[in-house]
Design a protein around this motif. Structure first.
Motif, mmCIF file in Angstrom:
data_model
loop_
_atom_site.group_PDB
_atom_site.id
_atom_site.type_symbol
_atom_site.label_atom_id
_atom_site.label_comp_id
_atom_site.label_asym_id
_atom_site.label_seq_id
_atom_site.Cartn_x
_atom_site.Cartn_y
_atom_site.Cartn_z
ATOM 1 N N GLY A 192 -21.134 40.743 40.422
ATOM 2 C CA GLY A 192 -22.001 39.658 39.977
ATOM 3 C C GLY A 192 -22.348 39.782 38.514
ATOM 4 N N SER A 193 -22.942 38.719 37.991
ATOM 5 C CA SER A 193 -23.385 38.718 36.602
ATOM 6 C C SER A 193 -24.729 38.018 36.520
ATOM 7 C CB SER A 193 -22.368 37.996 35.707
ATOM 8 O OG SER A 193 -22.311 36.611 36.025
ATOM 9 N N HIS A 194 -25.411 38.190 35.404
ATOM 10 C CA HIS A 194 -26.577 37.357 35.105
ATOM 11 C C HIS A 194 -26.666 37.153 33.599
ATOM 12 C CE1 HIS A 194 -29.210 40.533 33.517
ATOM 13 N NE2 HIS A 194 -29.048 41.255 34.606
ATOM 14 N N ASP A 195 -27.450 36.154 33.208
ATOM 15 C CA ASP A 195 -27.535 35.764 31.801
ATOM 16 C C ASP A 195 -28.751 36.343 31.089
ATOM 17 O OD1 ASP A 195 -29.600 34.323 32.930
ATOM 18 O OD2 ASP A 195 -28.840 32.352 32.335
ATOM 19 N N GLY A 196 -29.352 37.383 31.660
ATOM 20 C CA GLY A 196 -30.616 37.891 31.129
ATOM 21 C C GLY A 196 -30.539 38.499 29.752
ATOM 22 N N PHE A 197 -29.347 38.850 29.283
ATOM 23 C CA PHE A 197 -29.219 39.487 27.975
ATOM 24 C C PHE A 197 -28.487 38.606 26.971
ATOM 25 C CE2 PHE A 197 -28.665 43.234 31.037
ATOM 26 C CZ PHE A 197 -30.026 43.403 31.188
ATOM 27 N N GLU A 198 -28.237 37.358 27.318
ATOM 28 C CA GLU A 198 -27.448 36.499 26.429
ATOM 29 C C GLU A 198 -28.163 36.190 25.129
ATOM 30 O OE1 GLU A 198 -26.033 33.062 28.493
ATOM 31 O OE2 GLU A 198 -24.603 34.220 29.708
ATOM 32 N N THR A 199 -29.494 36.168 25.140
ATOM 33 C CA THR A 199 -30.211 35.934 23.878
ATOM 34 C C THR A 199 -30.004 37.084 22.899
ATOM 35 O OG1 THR A 199 -32.238 36.912 24.805
ATOM 36 C CG2 THR A 199 -31.972 34.507 24.987
ATOM 37 N N LYS A 200 -29.575 38.226 23.407
ATOM 38 C CA LYS A 200 -29.252 39.375 22.559
ATOM 39 C C LYS A 200 -27.742 39.492 22.337
ATOM 40 C CE LYS A 200 -33.441 41.090 22.117
ATOM 41 N NZ LYS A 200 -34.097 41.290 20.810
ATOM 42 N N ASP A 201 -27.021 38.440 22.708
ATOM 43 C CA ASP A 201 -25.568 38.406 22.537
ATOM 44 C C ASP A 201 -24.882 39.525 23.311
ATOM 45 O OD1 ASP A 201 -23.181 37.342 21.549
ATOM 46 O OD2 ASP A 201 -23.133 38.764 19.880
ATOM 47 N N VAL A 202 -25.367 39.749 24.543
ATOM 48 C CA VAL A 202 -24.762 40.746 25.417
ATOM 49 C C VAL A 202 -24.373 40.063 26.722
ATOM 50 C CG1 VAL A 202 -25.069 42.909 26.678
ATOM 51 C CG2 VAL A 202 -26.106 42.636 24.413
#
Length: 739
Positions: A519-529
């Motif tokens: 699975g994945s999640h978008d919890g770190f996308e604001t940090k470009d991760v």
């Protein structure tokens, strides 16, 4: 003896005031009024006698046999002292004629806070006071206290001096009204045989409950998601059945059943789990629907078949997620016992057994339901618990694909292993969701080796225990998953996150050799991760957790592990040992930098970190064992996991962080771009993870990685001979003939 009005005209019950008892007959249905008038004038005495008889027929049990019920109750539960302590806590804090809006003080001069007001409004300790009345000599002052406190609320209603924050601690908020109705009906039925509970007192209670019913009816014209409306509509449905002699109660029933049916349809997921994803709220909904279903059966009222199906599914789902020791994991806002690492589901499952006589539910049942529910069972159901049929469940690993809990199960022996992966977020009302996206919990050898913790809204560190530092998750830098914490307007302690990661399930596979979740999640996308997690269960030995981070910048990457793990072998190995010499090792196969332990409330967690990396992955073995000699032997260079060997040089691996765990002719391969074993070569279009099983010239290959990959298999040294190419997506497999 007071004459009660008997004018023949239909009237709408008021919701902003409580009827005087002299008015009650004006609101009776014509057939009931005619029946009473046939015996003479309708007096308080005759009206109270009429409703005593109706309660004897309609309530969950006949109050005329109360003394015997109480004797059985005290024998089963042995909690007279606990009831007394709670009763006196309430009695000594509040006068009978108490206030219902802040600010005000307890009788001891201390300030009443919002949390206490919420519980005063529920009136749950008034039940303890009622039981104290019977257990200690039937002192009439306790009955008068109950009646006068109810009257004080009615007075506050008429004057407007009561708390009105509807989404906070409103006294007449739907949930609190429903809760109070249940408790007051419970008390009312207990007191009906008592001379100190006069006819006027009884009718005062009836009038108060009618006002509550009309108030709930008028304020629930539409569907509102969440357990608050469910609780209120449960109370309204019960009132409509018990007081169906009054005009307008048919409409109460129709509205309550419509709203409850909507909640069943929209909030009990097709997989059977309650939409808020919490065991506590799941069991609370069981109770809400049980009251209505049970009372309808007693009163020979037919409910829709979907009710029975949905209600039964609530119990079946608890079986599916249960630990092998018959408890259940802690999921989201479970609040019964703060910091507990399991949920006791025996009471709920005992209730399921008496409703459906299902021996699979009986497997978890005891000789008693939860103490409060005892008073809502029939005498026949109480007797049924003397001989419970039991059948061990047969569920193995499974997915609740709507709620997104994924269960990796060895079996049902008490020492068997089980892990649950949490990968869901309700789109409409994630208020009770914790910061545990893609978090895991595990039990092995009777010990919770990777725990989660129950919470309590009123505790100052509720926010801490609701967020990611006390979960088995991966993090970056100083980021937690839960963001923008906000408490409710009433200030009672409850709070929620406005922002949580959105999950995506990439793959789920279960077979007789392994279970796989990706699975994945978008919890770190604001940090470009970009982040993904893979969880593997190698049956029946251990788990593998792989956390993958991709970024153009550099970050500090972290895994958080719960439990009393020590760090003398850190950062490579964390170890927990339990009183019976069972234990669990957490082994890092890729190099990490540090492991630091912290804790709160007697609970510990360890953060394993890798600093200042761009792309990185943790590859972690969770290895439970029974007995010290069966641990991962840190004194030996070669790592053995029971019969599995880690990185022994037999396999030639090409990849930035390549690892292999193999046994005989099968292997788990991680981070490989190419792998060679004797005459076999496997090439991947990108670094990926595989499970392979080689039987002669027959190869079975499963893609364990997080993205689609092309694999090329070659047997022998000739460049283009015996070559096969396949494209696989995560969780997919292929059989390759190497002849």
């Amino acid at each position: 003896m007071t004459l009660v009005h008997s004018e023949v005209k239909a009237q709408v019950l008021p919701d902003q005031r409580v009827l005087d008892i002299e008015e009650l007959a004006d609101y009776l249905k014509p057939e009931t009024r005619g029946q009473l008038q046939a015996n003479g004038e309708i007096t308080t005495e005759s009206l109270a006698a009429y409703f005593r008889e109706r309660f004897s027929e309609r309530f969950f049990y006949d109050y005329k046999g109360f003394d015997g019920r109480l004797e059985t109750y005290n024998s089963l539960y042995g909690n007279e002292a606990a009831h007394k302590a709670r009763a006196m806590d309430h009695f000594n804090k509040y006068p009978a004629a108490t206030q219902w809006v802040l600010p005000f003080d307890y009788l001891n001069g201390e300030e009443v806070n919002a949390y206490a007001l919420r519980h005063l409004a529920r009136q749950h300790k008034m039940v303890d006071l009622a039981l104290l009345y019977f257990n200690e000599g039937r002192d009439p002052k306790y009955i008068k206290y109950f009646v006068n406190q109810m009257k004080s609320m009615n007075t506050a209603l008429e004057s407007g001096d009561y708390e009105k924050i509807e989404d906070g601690n409103g006294i007449y908020e739907t949930f609190r009204s429903g809760y109070r109705i249940s408790n007051w009906l419970w008390i009312h039925n207990m007191f009906l045989s008592e001379p100190a509970y006069t006819d006027a007192d009884q009718l005062q209670t009836v009038a108060t409950l009618l006002q509550h019913g009309q108030h709930l009816y008028e304020r629930n014209e539409g569907f509102v998601p969440g357990n608050h409306q469910t609780k209120g509509m449960s109370g309204l449905a019960v009132l409509s059945i018990l007081f169906r002699d009054f005009e307008g109660t048919d409409k109460w029933y129709d509205r309550a059943m419509l709203r409850l049916s909507e909640h069943l349809d929209k909030e009990i997921n097709p997989d059977g789990f309650q939409f808020e994803r919490s065991v506590h709220y799941h069991m609370s909904d069981i109770n809400n629907y049980f009251y209505v279903y049970q009372l309808a059966q007693i009163n020979k009222i037919t409910v829709a078949e979907t009710w029975e199906q949905k209600l039964k599914s609530l119990f079946s789902t608890l079986v599916k997620i249960a630990y092998p020791d018959k408890s259940a994991p802690v999921l989201q806002d479970d609040t019964e016992i703060p910091w507990a690492e399991k949920n006791d589901i025996s009471g709920a499952m005992t209730l399921g057994y008496v409703l459906f006589n299902d021996p699979e539910f009986g497997y978890f049942a005891t000789d008693k339901v939860d103490e409060g529910m005892y008073w809502f069972l029939s005498n026949r159901q109480v007797e049924q618990l003397r001989d419970i049929g039991k059948k061990r469940p047969s569920y193995g690993s499974l997915a609740l694909e709507d709620t997104h809990y994924y269960i990796m199960r060895q079996g049902w022996e008490p020492n068997d292993k089980m892990m649950v992966v949490s990968a869901g977020l309700d789109a409409d009302k994630p208020d009770h969701q914790h910061g545990d996206m893609l978090g895991i919990q595990a039990i092995a050898n009777g010990q919770v080796v990777l725990p989660n913790y129950q919470v309590r809204y009123s505790l100052e560190d509720f926010e801490l225990f609701k967020n990611s530092m006390v979960k088995n998750v991966a993090l970056i830098d100083d980021e937690l998953q839960g963001k923008q914490w906000t408490s409710n307007k009433g200030g009672s302690g409850f709070g929620k996150f406005k922002e949580l990661p959105h999950p995506k399930v990439i793959a789920w596979e279960s077979n007789d050799r392994f279970d796989l979740f990706v699975g994945s999640h978008d919890g770190f996308e604001t940090k470009d991760v970009a982040y993904t997690r893979q969880v593997l269960y190698c049956k029946d030995g251990f788990w593998i957790v792989k956390d993958n981070f991709q970024s153009n910048g550099t970050h500090d990457y972290k895994q958080v592990w719960q439990g009393h793990y020590t760090t003398e072998l850190a950062p490579k190995i964390l170890r927990a040992s339990f009183p019976d010499a069972a234990g669990c090792d957490i082994l890092q196969l890729n190099e990490v930098d540090t492991a630091k332990t912290s804790g709160s409330r007697g609970k510990n967690w360890t953060v394993v970190s890798k600093a200042k990396e761009g792309d990185f992955n943790f590859l972690t073995i969770i290895f439970p064992y029974k007995g010290y000699s069966n641990r991962i032997d840190e004194t030996k260079q070669q790592v053995l996991l029971n019969d599995w060997v880690v990185n022994d040089g037999t396999w030639q691996l090409d990849g930035s962080r390549a690892n292999v765990i193999h046994k005989g002719d099968e292997a788990f391969l991680f981070g490989i771009r190419q792998v060679k074993l004797e005459q076999l070569t496997i090439q991947a279009s990108q670094e990926t993870d595989l499970y392979i099983s080689l039987q002669g010239n027959k190869l079975e290959a499963w893609l364990l990685g997080d993205s689609k990959t092309t694999l090329t298999f070659k047997k022998g040294k000739k460049r283009n001979k015996n070559m096969t190419t396949v494209e696989l997506v995560p969780g997919e497999h292929s059989f390759v003939d190497l002849d």
